[in-house]
Scaffold this active site. Sequence first.
Site, PDB file in Angstrom:
ATOM      1  N   HIS A  17      -9.410   4.374  13.299  1.00 45.58           N
ATOM      2  CA  HIS A  17      -8.623   3.144  13.393  1.00 45.58           C
ATOM      3  C   HIS A  17      -8.986   2.362  14.645  1.00 45.58           C
ATOM      4  CE1 HIS A  17      -5.447   4.848  10.488  1.00 45.58           C
ATOM      5  NE2 HIS A  17      -6.295   4.056   9.860  1.00 45.58           N
TER       6      HIS A  17
ATOM      7  N   HIS B 256     -11.161  -0.991   4.290  1.00 44.96           N
ATOM      8  CA  HIS B 256     -10.622  -0.133   5.346  1.00 44.96           C
ATOM      9  C   HIS B 256     -10.863   1.344   5.033  1.00 44.96           C
ATOM     10  CE1 HIS B 256      -7.502   1.044   8.407  1.00 44.96           C
ATOM     11  NE2 HIS B 256      -7.417   2.100   7.610  1.00 44.96           N
ATOM     12  N   GLU B 257     -10.491   1.767   3.831  1.00 44.57           N
ATOM     13  CA  GLU B 257     -10.631   3.195   3.491  1.00 44.57           C
ATOM     14  C   GLU B 257     -12.100   3.598   3.410  1.00 44.57           C
ATOM     15  OE1 GLU B 257      -8.149   4.903   3.888  1.00 44.57           O
ATOM     16  OE2 GLU B 257      -6.540   3.460   3.658  1.00 44.57           O
TER      17      GLU B 257
HETATM   18 ZN   LIG Z   1      -6.903   4.063   7.975  1.00 42.48          ZN
END
Ligand SMILES: [Zn+2]
Length: 173
Positions: free
Chosen positions: A131, A121-122
């Site tokens: 997002h 995700h990061e």
């Molecule tokens: Zn995030």
Amino acid sequence: MNLTIKPFGRIDSKVLEYLREELHDMGEVSLSASQAVPDSFIQRNRDGQVQYLATEFEKAMAPEKGDRVLAVTDVDLFERGLNFVFGHATIRDRFAVISIARFGNDGPEKLLERSAKTAIHELGHTLGLYHDDANLECVMHFSEKLEDTDRKTRAFCTRCNAVAAFTLSRLGT
Ligand SMILES: [Zn+2]
Ligand SMILES: [Zn+2]
């Protein structure tokens, strides 16, 4: 791309090896020497727990080689205006950080799975992704609590993957 994993604090080698394997799809992964979390990092005390400002890690990683650098730490992280964060990255930088501090209470499998999802995700942010509010299963869906992380997959949805793949192709993967 070349991805460097940089441990801050005491991180089990099983976690680091797992991340190394899981992130291999994005490029060549190397492991940098681990270091203690510097005392100079901005900290705060929240309900008796010491938390570190996530962006401090991003600044500290400037000397690290690699198209992207992922810090992995065992201390709890926060961002201004938030009680805590599982990880942090900004879209314009090559740095990301994740904390495993909140991942380990449901056994070693969950710890590994949550670490991998949060790392992907990061790093997704550093590849140009925001997002994905529309897709609960996409790894780019925001995790406010562990249930969010446990529900989503570790994969980019088709739409997010197109953006990530474009950036990765420019980085020569
Ligand atoms: Zn995030
Ligand atoms: Zn998505």
